[in-house]
Design a protein around this motif. Structure first.
Motif, PDB file in Angstrom:
ATOM      1  N   PRO A 184      42.011  15.199  66.835  1.00 31.42           N
ATOM      2  CA  PRO A 184      43.186  15.805  66.595  1.00 31.42           C
ATOM      3  C   PRO A 184      43.626  17.242  67.816  1.00 31.42           C
ATOM      4  CG  PRO A 184      41.474  15.740  65.580  1.00 31.42           C
ATOM      5  CD  PRO A 184      40.875  15.211  66.746  1.00 31.42           C
ATOM      6  N   GLY A 185      42.964  16.953  68.819  1.00 32.40           N
ATOM      7  CA  GLY A 185      43.060  18.093  70.346  1.00 32.40           C
ATOM      8  C   GLY A 185      44.483  17.105  70.538  1.00 32.40           C
ATOM      9  N   ASN A 186      43.766  15.650  71.390  1.00 29.02           N
ATOM     10  CA  ASN A 186      45.047  14.866  71.913  1.00 29.02           C
ATOM     11  C   ASN A 186      46.492  14.244  71.214  1.00 29.02           C
ATOM     12  OD1 ASN A 186      43.708  13.307  74.565  1.00 29.02           O
ATOM     13  ND2 ASN A 186      42.286  13.737  73.301  1.00 29.02           N
ATOM     14  N   ASP A 187      46.022  15.174  70.086  1.00 32.05           N
ATOM     15  CA  ASP A 187      47.853  14.780  69.006  1.00 32.05           C
ATOM     16  C   ASP A 187      49.074  15.362  69.070  1.00 32.05           C
ATOM     17  OD1 ASP A 187      49.016  14.355  67.084  1.00 32.05           O
ATOM     18  OD2 ASP A 187      48.707  15.741  65.496  1.00 32.05           O
ATOM     19  N   PHE A 227      51.227   5.108  73.896  1.00 35.16           N
ATOM     20  CA  PHE A 227      50.650   4.174  74.783  1.00 35.16           C
ATOM     21  C   PHE A 227      52.309   3.338  74.876  1.00 35.16           C
ATOM     22  CE2 PHE A 227      46.326   5.578  73.930  1.00 35.16           C
ATOM     23  CZ  PHE A 227      46.384   6.024  75.378  1.00 35.16           C
ATOM     24  N   ALA A 228      53.089   3.177  73.849  1.00 35.15           N
ATOM     25  CA  ALA A 228      53.937   1.521  74.099  1.00 35.15           C
ATOM     26  C   ALA A 228      55.603   2.592  74.515  1.00 35.15           C
ATOM     27  CB  ALA A 228      54.384   1.179  73.130  1.00 35.15           C
ATOM     28  N   PHE A 229      55.612   3.346  74.740  1.00 37.90           N
ATOM     29  CA  PHE A 229      56.884   4.192  74.865  1.00 37.90           C
ATOM     30  C   PHE A 229      56.317   5.458  76.050  1.00 37.90           C
ATOM     31  CE2 PHE A 229      58.027   2.108  70.737  1.00 37.90           C
ATOM     32  CZ  PHE A 229      58.680   2.043  71.601  1.00 37.90           C
ATOM     33  N   ASP A 230      55.450   6.557  76.347  1.00 36.40           N
ATOM     34  CA  ASP A 230      56.058   7.383  76.898  1.00 36.40           C
ATOM     35  C   ASP A 230      54.587   6.959  78.154  1.00 36.40           C
ATOM     36  OD1 ASP A 230      56.886   9.567  74.614  1.00 36.40           O
ATOM     37  OD2 ASP A 230      56.102   8.541  73.825  1.00 36.40           O
ATOM     38  N   LEU A 231      53.771   6.697  78.115  1.00 34.66           N
ATOM     39  CA  LEU A 231      52.342   7.047  78.708  1.00 34.66           C
ATOM     40  C   LEU A 231      52.638   5.307  79.419  1.00 34.66           C
ATOM     41  CD1 LEU A 231      49.796   8.116  77.086  1.00 34.66           C
ATOM     42  CD2 LEU A 231      50.643   9.155  78.229  1.00 34.66           C
ATOM     43  N   LEU A 232      52.823   3.713  79.090  1.00 31.20           N
ATOM     44  CA  LEU A 232      52.471   3.120  79.587  1.00 31.20           C
ATOM     45  C   LEU A 232      54.309   2.299  79.670  1.00 31.20           C
ATOM     46  CD1 LEU A 232      49.100   1.948  78.563  1.00 31.20           C
ATOM     47  CD2 LEU A 232      50.143   3.044  81.187  1.00 31.20           C
ATOM     48  N   THR A 233      54.682   2.105  78.678  1.00 32.94           N
ATOM     49  CA  THR A 233      56.060   1.056  78.025  1.00 32.94           C
ATOM     50  C   THR A 233      55.500  -0.142  77.412  1.00 32.94           C
ATOM     51  OG1 THR A 233      56.633   0.499  80.309  1.00 32.94           O
ATOM     52  CG2 THR A 233      57.223   2.774  79.418  1.00 32.94           C
ATOM     53  N   ILE A 289      39.357  10.076  74.334  1.00 31.32           N
ATOM     54  CA  ILE A 289      40.815  10.268  73.213  1.00 31.32           C
ATOM     55  C   ILE A 289      40.142  10.549  71.639  1.00 31.32           C
ATOM     56  CG2 ILE A 289      42.841   9.584  72.604  1.00 31.32           C
ATOM     57  CD1 ILE A 289      43.676   8.484  74.944  1.00 31.32           C
ATOM     58  N   ALA A 290      39.132   9.221  71.708  1.00 31.93           N
ATOM     59  CA  ALA A 290      37.999   8.987  70.398  1.00 31.93           C
ATOM     60  C   ALA A 290      37.845  10.321  69.409  1.00 31.93           C
ATOM     61  CB  ALA A 290      37.481   7.389  70.082  1.00 31.93           C
ATOM     62  N   LEU A 291      37.704  11.084  70.915  1.00 33.53           N
ATOM     63  CA  LEU A 291      36.866  11.842  70.645  1.00 33.53           C
ATOM     64  C   LEU A 291      36.841  12.934  70.110  1.00 33.53           C
ATOM     65  CD1 LEU A 291      33.473  11.450  72.915  1.00 33.53           C
ATOM     66  CD2 LEU A 291      33.565  10.886  70.148  1.00 33.53           C
ATOM     67  N   LYS A 304      49.335   5.113  64.530  1.00 29.51           N
ATOM     68  CA  LYS A 304      50.610   5.264  64.513  1.00 29.51           C
ATOM     69  C   LYS A 304      51.253   5.954  65.826  1.00 29.51           C
ATOM     70  CE  LYS A 304      55.296   6.434  62.411  1.00 29.51           C
ATOM     71  NZ  LYS A 304      55.658   6.791  62.959  1.00 29.51           N
ATOM     72  N   VAL A 305      50.425   6.782  65.718  1.00 25.87           N
ATOM     73  CA  VAL A 305      50.626   8.451  66.733  1.00 25.87           C
ATOM     74  C   VAL A 305      50.169   7.608  68.747  1.00 25.87           C
ATOM     75  CG1 VAL A 305      50.324  10.532  68.290  1.00 25.87           C
ATOM     76  CG2 VAL A 305      51.017  10.718  65.825  1.00 25.87           C
ATOM     77  N   PHE A 306      48.960   7.687  68.062  1.00 27.56           N
ATOM     78  CA  PHE A 306      49.413   7.125  69.888  1.00 27.56           C
ATOM     79  C   PHE A 306      49.407   5.537  70.001  1.00 27.56           C
ATOM     80  CE2 PHE A 306      45.835  10.401  68.626  1.00 27.56           C
ATOM     81  CZ  PHE A 306      46.204  11.121  70.255  1.00 27.56           C
ATOM     82  N   SER A 307      50.066   4.998  68.951  1.00 31.49           N
ATOM     83  CA  SER A 307      50.294   3.603  69.434  1.00 31.49           C
ATOM     84  C   SER A 307      51.729   3.349  69.985  1.00 31.49           C
ATOM     85  CB  SER A 307      50.391   2.608  68.264  1.00 31.49           C
ATOM     86  OG  SER A 307      48.875   2.243  67.716  1.00 31.49           O
ATOM     87  N   GLU A 308      52.621   4.928  69.617  1.00 23.06           N
ATOM     88  CA  GLU A 308      54.231   4.896  69.883  1.00 23.06           C
ATOM     89  C   GLU A 308      53.936   5.971  71.537  1.00 23.06           C
ATOM     90  OE1 GLU A 308      56.032   7.516  67.048  1.00 23.06           O
ATOM     91  OE2 GLU A 308      56.529   5.480  65.699  1.00 23.06           O
TER      92      GLU A 308
END
Length: 280
Positions: free
Chosen positions: A173-176, A128-134, A168-170, A122-126
């Protein structure tokens, strides 16, 4: 993404410069490119050790041009690689004496259960869809990746994107912790998005209508993101007003609040400990 000076921004510049000069070197464009690529690679790794993810797109650029056997048997490439790693190894050997430098990413690496936890999806979907790439960027990215078998630039960008996603997958928790930790995906995604825009523009008015619609979506999301980032909350505004009223401008204070927006809006510098318990 931030009002504070973070290493992510110069690290992105060094990463792009490294791969640009490496590509120019591999196609024989000039004699200075090997030196420039080595310098920028070292700087990228010195800024953030996560710059090691550039290994994969770099290997692609080299092997796709020279072939695997010629790449492995080239003494120039081995010397070039050692020239990159020597200053980086020396610096991190010195920096490792400071335990804080290597303690900030403890418990930030992924375990198997993180990969199936819906929270991270959920966090990374949001993001990528908004903050990073739209959403517009994601649609164009998917369209552009359909041409991964043709232009070399798209294949190169796909390898670069894959390396960022693996990182990111590895370290979920840090990327969060911060959205700007995922910024390394922006340059390769931009390459693929640009290819998609060119392809749509070549399709005549239907493609241009699609581009216009995506541009509107992108503008709306971008405006919302920028507005939310640059308008402090009521708590921040009130806290900054108190600091402005009681602390001389330019003063340095000790605080238990880690929000940089509070100090930025008040015009003061703050040092905060790792724990809210300051003791006596």
């Amino acid at each position: 993404f931030t009002r504070t000076l973070q290493p992510d921004r110069p690290a992105l510049f060094f990463s792009c410069a490294f791969l640009y000069h490496l590509e120019r070197w591999q196609v024989g464009a000039g004699k200075l490119h090997p030196f420039a690529s080595a310098a920028f690679a070292s700087l990228a790794l010195l800024q953030k050790i996560s710059g090691a993810l550039l290994f994969f797109p770099a290997v692609y650029l080299i092997v796709s041009q020279r072939g695997l056997f010629k790449s492995l048997s080239s003494w120039r490439l081995w010397v070039w690689g050692m020239a990159i790693l020597a200053p980086v190894g020396a610096w991190y050997a010195y920096a490792s004496r400071n335990s804080w430098s290597f303690g900030i990413w403890q418990d930030k690496y992924s375990e198997l259960w993180h990969l199936t936890d819906s929270y991270y999806w959920k966090v990374f979907s949001e993001r990528f869809a908004f903050d990073l790439l739209t959403w517009a960027g994601i649609i164009l990215l998917v369209l552009g990746l359909q041409h991964v078998g043709r232009p070399r630039a798209v294949r190169f960008a796909a390898v670069w994107i894959a390396s960022v996603l693996v990182f990111i997958a590895l370290t979920l928790p840090g990327n969060d912790a911060h959205a700007y930790y995922q910024l390394p995906i922006a340059p390769p995604a931009s390459i693929v998005i640009a290819m998609a825009i060119v392809e749509l523009a070549r399709r005549g008015w239907p493609g241009r209508v699609v581009l216009a619609g995506l541009a509107i979506v992108h503008a709306m999301i971008t405006r919302e993101i920028l507005t939310s980032y640059h308008q402090p909350t009521v708590d921040i505004a009130d806290g900054s007003a108190l600091l402005i009223r009681h602390v001389p401008r330019g003063a340095r204070i000790v605080s238990t609040d880690r929000n940089p927006a509070l100090f930025y809006n008040a015009g003061v510098e703050a040092w905060f400990p790792g724990s809210a318990d300051l003791g006596v």
